[in-house]
Design a protein around this motif. Sequence first.
Motif, short mmCIF file in Angstrom:
data_model
loop_
_atom_site.label_atom_id
_atom_site.label_comp_id
_atom_site.label_asym_id
_atom_site.label_seq_id
_atom_site.Cartn_x
_atom_site.Cartn_y
_atom_site.Cartn_z
N ARG A 109 11.79 -4.16 15.35
CA ARG A 109 11.86 -3.42 14.08
C ARG A 109 10.78 -2.34 14.05
N ILE A 110 9.56 -2.74 14.40
CA ILE A 110 8.44 -1.81 14.35
C ILE A 110 8.60 -0.72 15.40
N GLY A 111 9.19 -1.09 16.53
CA GLY A 111 9.38 -0.12 17.61
C GLY A 111 10.56 0.81 17.39
N ASP A 112 11.34 0.53 16.41
CA ASP A 112 12.51 1.36 16.10
C ASP A 112 12.04 2.73 15.60
N LYS A 113 12.63 3.76 16.13
CA LYS A 113 12.21 5.14 15.83
C LYS A 113 12.13 5.42 14.33
N TRP A 114 13.13 5.04 13.59
CA TRP A 114 13.17 5.41 12.18
C TRP A 114 12.28 4.53 11.32
N ARG A 154 14.68 13.99 3.80
CA ARG A 154 14.20 15.35 4.10
C ARG A 154 12.94 15.33 4.96
N LEU A 155 12.10 14.33 4.78
CA LEU A 155 10.83 14.26 5.50
C LEU A 155 10.94 13.61 6.88
N SER A 156 12.15 13.26 7.28
CA SER A 156 12.32 12.49 8.50
C SER A 156 12.05 13.27 9.79
N GLY A 157 11.86 14.57 9.68
CA GLY A 157 11.47 15.33 10.87
C GLY A 157 12.51 16.32 11.33
N PRO A 158 12.26 16.88 12.51
CA PRO A 158 13.12 17.95 13.03
C PRO A 158 14.54 17.48 13.35
N SER A 159 14.70 16.22 13.75
CA SER A 159 16.06 15.70 13.95
C SER A 159 16.31 14.72 12.81
N PRO A 160 16.90 15.23 11.72
CA PRO A 160 17.00 14.44 10.49
C PRO A 160 17.78 13.15 10.67
#
Length: 132
Positions: A29-34, A54-60
């Motif tokens: 879970r912690i290692g999951d990108k999102w 919106r704040l999730s970054g360049p690849s939304p």
Amino acid sequence: MTQVTTEPRETGTELCEQGHDLIRSVLERIGDKWSVVVICKLADTTRGFNELRRLSGPSPITQRMLSATLRRLERDGLVTRTVRNTKPPRVDYALTPRGLSLLGIVQSLARWAEDNSGGILDSRTTFDAEQS
């Protein structure tokens, strides 16, 4: 007089070797990108669903993936979900005390990754060249 005995804690190596399912699932879970992104974005404040998206970054992050990530974090007791009785209804998310205790670890891991990114890229390039 009652004597309290405590068994020695397992070392990190022993924990890894024994294959504890719960520990593995928490680390996944912690290692999951999102999950890392959401935990970091909730570091200092409560945020709404769309704000997190919106704040999730360049690849939304997709709406579906954000919903699933938040649900898993809430299930693990890392995030709280509060529905506000407004028009339109608003749902806010915040870190729980358990989530806040994880935040420093996640931020340290992110700093380590950033500090070592150049060397890791070099190692990958060298490895890939040797495999060709």
